[in-house]
Design a protein around this motif. Structure first.
Motif, PDB file in Angstrom:
ATOM      1  N   MET A   1      29.130   9.804  22.996  1.00  0.00           N
ATOM      2  CA  MET A   1      27.821  10.200  22.493  1.00  0.00           C
ATOM      3  C   MET A   1      27.954  10.549  21.016  1.00  0.00           C
ATOM      4  SD  MET A   1      25.747   9.796  24.907  1.00  0.00           S
ATOM      5  CE  MET A   1      24.326  10.500  24.087  1.00  0.00           C
ATOM      6  N   PHE A   2      27.053  10.007  20.236  1.00  0.00           N
ATOM      7  CA  PHE A   2      27.040  10.315  18.813  1.00  0.00           C
ATOM      8  C   PHE A   2      26.026  11.418  18.531  1.00  0.00           C
ATOM      9  CE2 PHE A   2      29.299   6.409  18.713  1.00  0.00           C
ATOM     10  CZ  PHE A   2      30.002   6.366  17.523  1.00  0.00           C
ATOM     11  N   SER A   3      25.474  12.003  19.555  1.00  0.00           N
ATOM     12  CA  SER A   3      24.570  13.158  19.531  1.00  0.00           C
ATOM     13  C   SER A   3      23.666  13.254  18.297  1.00  0.00           C
ATOM     14  CB  SER A   3      25.352  14.468  19.702  1.00  0.00           C
ATOM     15  OG  SER A   3      26.292  14.638  18.666  1.00  0.00           O
ATOM     16  N   GLY A   4      22.693  12.349  18.255  1.00  0.00           N
ATOM     17  CA  GLY A   4      21.673  12.422  17.230  1.00  0.00           C
ATOM     18  C   GLY A   4      22.036  11.821  15.896  1.00  0.00           C
ATOM     19  N   LYS A   5      23.257  11.331  15.777  1.00  0.00           N
ATOM     20  CA  LYS A   5      23.684  10.782  14.491  1.00  0.00           C
ATOM     21  C   LYS A   5      23.496   9.271  14.424  1.00  0.00           C
ATOM     22  CE  LYS A   5      26.892  14.454  13.511  1.00  0.00           C
ATOM     23  NZ  LYS A   5      28.199  14.845  13.051  1.00  0.00           N
ATOM     24  N   VAL A   6      22.851   8.711  15.453  1.00  0.00           N
ATOM     25  CA  VAL A   6      22.625   7.277  15.521  1.00  0.00           C
ATOM     26  C   VAL A   6      21.133   7.028  15.682  1.00  0.00           C
ATOM     27  CG1 VAL A   6      23.060   5.177  16.851  1.00  0.00           C
ATOM     28  CG2 VAL A   6      24.866   6.883  16.574  1.00  0.00           C
ATOM     29  N   LYS A   7      20.577   6.243  14.771  1.00  0.00           N
ATOM     30  CA  LYS A   7      19.147   5.920  14.869  1.00  0.00           C
ATOM     31  C   LYS A   7      18.882   4.949  16.002  1.00  0.00           C
ATOM     32  CE  LYS A   7      18.226   6.771   9.990  1.00  0.00           C
ATOM     33  NZ  LYS A   7      17.968   6.156   8.685  1.00  0.00           N
ATOM     34  N   HIS A   8      19.754   3.942  16.156  1.00  0.00           N
ATOM     35  CA  HIS A   8      19.575   2.911  17.182  1.00  0.00           C
ATOM     36  C   HIS A   8      20.917   2.577  17.813  1.00  0.00           C
ATOM     37  CE1 HIS A   8      15.621   2.149  15.370  1.00  0.00           C
ATOM     38  NE2 HIS A   8      16.245   2.126  14.208  1.00  0.00           N
TER      39      HIS A   8
END
Length: 142
Positions: A88-95
């Motif tokens: 999980m990149f927890s919010g650091k990935v837009k798509h």
């Protein structure tokens, strides 16, 4: 635009996608990594990309851990294994997307057949990532 391409070993499919995306637009900030990075590129992947006019021999096979704290516009998995184990990149990935391909490293048979599998997958990756590139380019123009 920052794009991370993930595979399990980061030796073949993700490296090819990385090479193609950068060839389409040098302004893209493209990286590739593996959930269980092998630490080296598959020589056949390097060879078939060179045949397509793209040199990926200077790429490195890196662990996804290296990129977990970065922000990304896109994180794209190219194999089922990476899709299942993608951290999980927890919010650091837009798509976050999955564009899957067979692993030509699994091909068995004659050298000619194995070569044809690498070429087939390379060409599928080129087409899929060119379509992806056109889509994001169009979206950014709107």
């Amino acid at each position: 635009m920052k794009i991370l391409i993930l595979c399990t070993g980061n030796s073949c499919r993700s490296q090819m996608a990385h090479g193609f995306l950068q060839s389409f637009d040098a302004a893209l900030d493209v990286h590739s990594a593996g959930t269980k990075a092998s630490g080296k590129l598959n020589p056949k992947a390097v060879e078939v990309m060179k045949d397509a006019g793209i040199d990926i021999s200077h790429h490195t096979s890196d662990s996804v851990d290296k990129y977990l704290n970065d922000e990304w516009d896109y994180v794209i998995t190219v194999c089922g294994g990476a899709k299942e184990t993608c951290p999980m990149f927890s919010g650091k990935v837009k798509h976050q997307l999955h564009i899957g391909f067979d692993d030509p490293s699994d091909a068995e048979g004659t050298p000619e057949f194995i070569q044809s599998e690498f070429i087939r997958v390379r060409d599928q990756i080129k087409e899929a990532f060119y379509n992806f590139y056109l889509q994001i380019k169009k979206e950014n123009e709107q």
